[in-house]
Design a protein around this motif. Sequence first.
Motif, PDB file in Angstrom:
ATOM      1  N   THR A 183       0.797  -1.229   0.000  1.00 13.86           N
ATOM      2  CA  THR A 183       0.000   0.000   0.000  1.00 13.86           C
ATOM      3  C   THR A 183       0.831   1.281   0.000  1.00 13.86           C
ATOM      4  OG1 THR A 183      -0.160  -0.005   2.426  1.00 13.86           O
ATOM      5  CG2 THR A 183      -1.886  -1.166   1.201  1.00 13.86           C
ATOM      6  N   GLU A 184       2.158   1.188   0.124  1.00 15.07           N
ATOM      7  CA  GLU A 184       2.999   2.381   0.260  1.00 15.07           C
ATOM      8  C   GLU A 184       3.724   2.757  -1.027  1.00 15.07           C
ATOM      9  OE1 GLU A 184       2.707   4.001   3.352  1.00 15.07           O
ATOM     10  OE2 GLU A 184       1.146   2.467   3.267  1.00 15.07           O
ATOM     11  N   GLY A 185       3.275   2.210  -2.156  1.00 19.60           N
ATOM     12  CA  GLY A 185       3.912   2.513  -3.435  1.00 19.60           C
ATOM     13  C   GLY A 185       3.234   3.648  -4.165  1.00 19.60           C
ATOM     14  N   TYR A 186       2.891   3.417  -5.435  1.00 19.33           N
ATOM     15  CA  TYR A 186       2.398   4.488  -6.294  1.00 19.33           C
ATOM     16  C   TYR A 186       0.932   4.310  -6.671  1.00 19.33           C
ATOM     17  CZ  TYR A 186       7.476   4.774  -6.973  1.00 19.33           C
ATOM     18  OH  TYR A 186       8.831   4.834  -6.779  1.00 19.33           O
ATOM     19  N   ARG A 187       0.157   3.677  -5.814  1.00 20.09           N
ATOM     20  CA  ARG A 187      -1.257   3.447  -6.153  1.00 20.09           C
ATOM     21  C   ARG A 187      -1.980   4.777  -6.325  1.00 20.09           C
ATOM     22  NH1 ARG A 187      -4.363   3.919  -1.463  1.00 20.09           N
ATOM     23  NH2 ARG A 187      -3.090   4.000   0.432  1.00 20.09           N
ATOM     24  N   LYS A 188      -2.983   4.747  -7.211  1.00 22.82           N
ATOM     25  CA  LYS A 188      -3.709   5.960  -7.570  1.00 22.82           C
ATOM     26  C   LYS A 188      -5.155   5.951  -7.085  1.00 22.82           C
ATOM     27  CE  LYS A 188      -0.820   6.320 -11.700  1.00 22.82           C
ATOM     28  NZ  LYS A 188       0.000   5.149 -11.353  1.00 22.82           N
ATOM     29  N   CYS A 189      -5.549   4.920  -6.357  1.00 25.22           N
ATOM     30  CA  CYS A 189      -6.910   4.854  -5.852  1.00 25.22           C
ATOM     31  C   CYS A 189      -6.897   4.204  -4.472  1.00 25.22           C
ATOM     32  CB  CYS A 189      -7.815   4.093  -6.810  1.00 25.22           C
ATOM     33  SG  CYS A 189      -7.289   2.412  -7.172  1.00 25.22           S
ATOM     34  N   PRO A 190      -7.981   4.344  -3.697  1.00 25.04           N
ATOM     35  CA  PRO A 190      -8.019   3.776  -2.352  1.00 25.04           C
ATOM     36  C   PRO A 190      -7.853   2.257  -2.365  1.00 25.04           C
ATOM     37  CG  PRO A 190      -9.799   5.361  -2.652  1.00 25.04           C
ATOM     38  CD  PRO A 190      -9.198   5.133  -4.008  1.00 25.04           C
ATOM     39  N   VAL A 191      -7.276   1.743  -1.297  1.00 30.75           N
ATOM     40  CA  VAL A 191      -7.027   0.305  -1.177  1.00 30.75           C
ATOM     41  C   VAL A 191      -8.306  -0.495  -1.371  1.00 30.75           C
ATOM     42  CG1 VAL A 191      -6.354  -1.516   0.438  1.00 30.75           C
ATOM     43  CG2 VAL A 191      -4.997   0.577   0.283  1.00 30.75           C
ATOM     44  N   GLU A 192      -9.414  -0.001  -0.779  1.00 29.44           N
ATOM     45  CA  GLU A 192     -10.665  -0.755  -0.827  1.00 29.44           C
ATOM     46  C   GLU A 192     -11.244  -0.849  -2.236  1.00 29.44           C
ATOM     47  OE1 GLU A 192     -11.496   3.436   0.821  1.00 29.44           O
ATOM     48  OE2 GLU A 192     -10.037   1.811   1.143  1.00 29.44           O
ATOM     49  N   GLU A 193     -10.772  -0.015  -3.163  1.00 28.85           N
ATOM     50  CA  GLU A 193     -11.257  -0.071  -4.536  1.00 28.85           C
ATOM     51  C   GLU A 193     -10.409  -0.988  -5.420  1.00 28.85           C
ATOM     52  OE1 GLU A 193     -11.677   3.818  -6.178  1.00 28.85           O
ATOM     53  OE2 GLU A 193     -12.953   4.543  -4.548  1.00 28.85           O
ATOM     54  N   MET A 194      -9.364  -1.580  -4.838  1.00 31.09           N
ATOM     55  CA  MET A 194      -8.462  -2.423  -5.606  1.00 31.09           C
ATOM     56  C   MET A 194      -8.653  -3.883  -5.188  1.00 31.09           C
ATOM     57  SD  MET A 194      -5.134   0.054  -5.178  1.00 31.09           S
ATOM     58  CE  MET A 194      -4.035  -0.948  -6.174  1.00 31.09           C
ATOM     59  N   PRO A 195      -8.979  -4.760  -6.122  1.00 26.75           N
ATOM     60  CA  PRO A 195      -9.133  -6.175  -5.760  1.00 26.75           C
ATOM     61  C   PRO A 195      -7.809  -6.753  -5.272  1.00 26.75           C
ATOM     62  CG  PRO A 195      -9.163  -5.894  -8.150  1.00 26.75           C
ATOM     63  CD  PRO A 195      -9.202  -4.528  -7.554  1.00 26.75           C
ATOM     64  N   HIS A 196      -7.825  -7.355  -4.087  1.00 25.09           N
ATOM     65  CA  HIS A 196      -6.596  -7.931  -3.542  1.00 25.09           C
ATOM     66  C   HIS A 196      -6.937  -9.036  -2.548  1.00 25.09           C
ATOM     67  CE1 HIS A 196      -7.701  -4.657  -0.736  1.00 25.09           C
ATOM     68  NE2 HIS A 196      -7.190  -5.434   0.203  1.00 25.09           N
ATOM     69  N   THR A 197      -5.996  -9.917  -2.353  1.00 19.82           N
ATOM     70  CA  THR A 197      -6.147 -11.005  -1.391  1.00 19.82           C
ATOM     71  C   THR A 197      -5.748 -10.553  -0.009  1.00 19.82           C
ATOM     72  OG1 THR A 197      -5.610 -12.568  -3.173  1.00 19.82           O
ATOM     73  CG2 THR A 197      -5.549 -13.417  -0.914  1.00 19.82           C
ATOM     74  N   VAL A 198      -4.654  -9.807   0.067  1.00 13.64           N
ATOM     75  CA  VAL A 198      -4.182  -9.248   1.333  1.00 13.64           C
ATOM     76  C   VAL A 198      -3.434  -7.950   1.027  1.00 13.64           C
ATOM     77  CG1 VAL A 198      -1.997 -10.532   1.291  1.00 13.64           C
ATOM     78  CG2 VAL A 198      -2.934  -9.761   3.473  1.00 13.64           C
ATOM     79  N   ALA A 199      -3.533  -6.984   1.934  1.00  9.18           N
ATOM     80  CA  ALA A 199      -2.800  -5.725   1.799  1.00  9.18           C
ATOM     81  C   ALA A 199      -1.800  -5.611   2.944  1.00  9.18           C
ATOM     82  CB  ALA A 199      -3.763  -4.537   1.803  1.00  9.18           C
ATOM     83  N   PHE A 200      -0.657  -4.993   2.678  1.00  8.03           N
ATOM     84  CA  PHE A 200       0.356  -4.809   3.720  1.00  8.03           C
ATOM     85  C   PHE A 200       1.079  -3.497   3.482  1.00  8.03           C
ATOM     86  CE2 PHE A 200       2.495  -6.807   0.229  1.00  8.03           C
ATOM     87  CZ  PHE A 200       3.815  -6.397   0.270  1.00  8.03           C
ATOM     88  N   ASP A 201       1.605  -2.899   4.562  1.00  4.32           N
ATOM     89  CA  ASP A 201       2.260  -1.593   4.438  1.00  4.32           C
ATOM     90  C   ASP A 201       3.733  -1.617   4.796  1.00  4.32           C
ATOM     91  OD1 ASP A 201       2.175  -1.840   7.175  1.00  4.32           O
ATOM     92  OD2 ASP A 201       0.826  -0.136   7.510  1.00  4.32           O
ATOM     93  N   ASN A 202       4.280  -2.795   5.115  1.00  4.23           N
ATOM     94  CA  ASN A 202       5.721  -2.919   5.338  1.00  4.23           C
ATOM     95  C   ASN A 202       6.134  -4.361   5.068  1.00  4.23           C
ATOM     96  OD1 ASN A 202       6.205  -4.549   7.986  1.00  4.23           O
ATOM     97  ND2 ASN A 202       4.526  -3.150   8.487  1.00  4.23           N
ATOM     98  N   TYR A 203       7.436  -4.554   4.888  1.00  3.32           N
ATOM     99  CA  TYR A 203       7.939  -5.884   4.526  1.00  3.32           C
ATOM    100  C   TYR A 203       8.430  -6.700   5.723  1.00  3.32           C
ATOM    101  CZ  TYR A 203       7.536  -5.320  -0.493  1.00  3.32           C
ATOM    102  OH  TYR A 203       7.040  -5.194  -1.776  1.00  3.32           O
ATOM    103  N   VAL A 204       8.325  -6.144   6.912  1.00  4.27           N
ATOM    104  CA  VAL A 204       8.815  -6.867   8.087  1.00  4.27           C
ATOM    105  C   VAL A 204       8.078  -8.192   8.264  1.00  4.27           C
ATOM    106  CG1 VAL A 204       9.025  -6.796  10.585  1.00  4.27           C
ATOM    107  CG2 VAL A 204       9.585  -4.771   9.250  1.00  4.27           C
ATOM    108  N   ASP A 205       6.756  -8.141   8.098  1.00  7.32           N
ATOM    109  CA  ASP A 205       5.946  -9.340   8.302  1.00  7.32           C
ATOM    110  C   ASP A 205       5.592 -10.034   7.000  1.00  7.32           C
ATOM    111  OD1 ASP A 205       5.864  -8.939  11.099  1.00  7.32           O
ATOM    112  OD2 ASP A 205       4.205  -7.515  10.878  1.00  7.32           O
ATOM    113  N   PHE A 206       6.198  -9.611   5.887  1.00  6.72           N
ATOM    114  CA  PHE A 206       5.801 -10.162   4.595  1.00  6.72           C
ATOM    115  C   PHE A 206       5.996 -11.682   4.498  1.00  6.72           C
ATOM    116  CE2 PHE A 206       6.604 -11.239   0.123  1.00  6.72           C
ATOM    117  CZ  PHE A 206       5.396 -10.832  -0.430  1.00  6.72           C
TER     118      PHE A 206
END
Length: 217
Positions: A183-206
């Motif tokens: 979620t911290e890249g270059y997305r142009k629309c809200p997270v909830e409008e993007m089809p995804h399986t899981v969202a994350f904002d850092n790679y520590v727990d990836f």
Amino acid sequence: MARIVFDLDGTLINSAPDIHCIANKVLEQEGCEGITLEQTHDFIGNGAAVLVTKLRKARGIADSEQARLLADLVARYDDAVELTLPYPGVLAALDNLKASGHKLGICTNKPIRPCRSVLTHLKMDHYFDTMWGGDSLPVHKPDPAPLHAAFAELGDGPQLYVGDSDVDAETGQRAGVPFMLYTEGYRKCPVEEMPHTVAFDNYVDFPKLVQDLLVAA
């Protein structure tokens, strides 16, 4: 073990400062005012040709100049590496995934030569068993063909696709594979409008997110 394919710009690396720099050099050569870094974020994602189209439209440059300006941008792209950095936690996450036996690949709309160039510069190229750029096939994302090709080269195993943009979300959906949204890249629309399986904002727990998805599958 899984096959995990990553987008590049805005997903693993923050390359916008370098792209901003070369875009403005192209515009400067045309006697035009540069664009902002925020505009660069908006222009990235659909490949170099679309980036140039957006640059032209932002500065009123004629359509007839597209090919010339695209050639100018691409000529500068291979060396656009000095301001680019991996996002925090990316290298540790990739180390973990490789150590766990996962097979990793790249599927980006960035042309393949600058893709390889920046990954070599950052000493990240050894993580990936396959790389597909925006010019590797006649089509590019959101067409799923490059993503399918990347997965095919990684052999067998569950598939996961990781990206940051609406283009990546559509690509994952069209390919029929689980999509992990950074979620911290270059997305142009809200997270909830993007089809995804899981969202994350850092790679520590990836790596744990990957493991959780594989267990749940």
